[in-house]
Design a protein around this motif. Structure first.
Motif, short mmCIF file in Angstrom:
data_model
loop_
_atom_site.label_atom_id
_atom_site.label_comp_id
_atom_site.label_asym_id
_atom_site.label_seq_id
_atom_site.Cartn_x
_atom_site.Cartn_y
_atom_site.Cartn_z
N UNK A 38 -4.24 8.32 6.24
CA UNK A 38 -2.90 7.79 4.67
C UNK A 38 -4.25 7.48 4.01
N UNK A 39 -5.11 7.66 3.66
CA UNK A 39 -6.24 6.92 2.51
C UNK A 39 -6.41 8.35 2.18
N UNK A 68 0.65 -1.33 -0.08
CA UNK A 68 -0.14 0.23 0.32
C UNK A 68 0.73 1.04 -0.59
N UNK A 69 0.44 1.92 -0.04
CA UNK A 69 0.68 3.58 -0.16
C UNK A 69 1.09 4.08 1.47
N UNK A 93 -9.88 8.52 -1.35
CA UNK A 93 -10.83 9.51 -0.23
C UNK A 93 -12.31 8.50 0.07
N UNK A 94 -12.22 7.82 -1.22
CA UNK A 94 -13.54 6.85 -1.24
C UNK A 94 -13.19 5.76 -0.13
N UNK A 95 -11.80 5.42 -0.19
CA UNK A 95 -11.80 4.12 1.09
C UNK A 95 -11.22 4.89 2.37
N UNK A 97 -4.73 18.37 8.92
CA UNK A 97 -3.29 18.54 9.48
C UNK A 97 -2.22 18.06 8.17
N UNK A 98 -2.38 16.62 7.78
CA UNK A 98 -1.63 15.65 6.68
C UNK A 98 -2.03 16.15 5.56
N UNK A 99 -3.76 16.32 4.75
CA UNK A 99 -4.26 15.81 3.52
C UNK A 99 -4.50 17.03 3.19
#
Length: 191
Positions: free
Chosen positions: A57-58, A27-28, A64-66, A107-109
């Motif tokens: 993480x997703x 995975x990423x 976004x759907x995940x 914060x992260x995305x």
């Protein structure tokens, strides 16, 4: 409604184990090393805290759907824990977890967090029309088998001596999981 828990107080937990209870898949990875995985890759032993890291993480990866699928699973498992943890003050961990997940996502995305909110809002509107398509996948994830220590430790009972045991002795996991999916998330009964 599932999505009303995003404005509660902060939460003070970290993932509870290095593998985070997630299936071993390619995975990423997000900034904190949590993998972005599909809902079907989440093992029954993954805690809601573990799943929160995968949501972030997703979202970071633009999946976004995940992220929305995982967010719903995270809330379902936390709601399940409210049925087995005896300390009512510990149940606030559900709302806090939701709040912190969104805070970390913003914060992260960045703007992808708004996409996640929009996806969850759309699902909330769809829920009025009947069970969501994700319900079948939620049933397939199986009965949660994680340790609810994250919730037990969130409550006042963790700091008091002589209280009741942290978990209900008469807990019926199958009935609680069915109630979580059918009543909390408005899914049809198990196929």
């Amino acid at each position: 409604m599932v999505y009303g828990y995003t404005t509660l107080a902060a939460w003070f937990f970290a993932p509870q184990d290095a593998e985070m209870g997630l299936a071993q898949v390619q995975t990423e990875s997000g900034a904190d090393g949590a993998p972005c995985v599909p809902l079907t890759a989440i093992r029954p032993a993954a805690t809601p805290v573990d799943i929160s890291s995968a949501v972030v993480a997703c979202a970071e990866a633009g999946q976004i759907e995940m992220a929305a699928d995982l967010f719903m699973l995270m809330l379902a498992r936390a709601h399940f824990d409210t049925a087995r943890v005896t300390d009512p003050s510990a149940h606030a961990a559900l709302g806090a977890l939701s709040h912190v997940t969104f805070d970390r996502t913003f914060q992260r995305a960045g703007p992808r967090a708004e996409e996640l909110q929009a996806q969850l809002s759309a699902r909330g509107e769809q829920e009025a029309d009947g069970p969501l398509p994700i319900c079948a996948a939620l049933w397939e994830t199986g009965l949660p088998q994680h340790d609810p220590a994250y919730m037990v430790n969130h409550g006042m009972g963790a700091f008091q001596e002589g209280g009741p045991p942290p978990l209900r002795e008469d807990f019926d996991a199958e009935a609680a999981w069915q109630a979580t999916l059918t009543e909390y998330l408005n899914c049809a009964p198990a196929p």
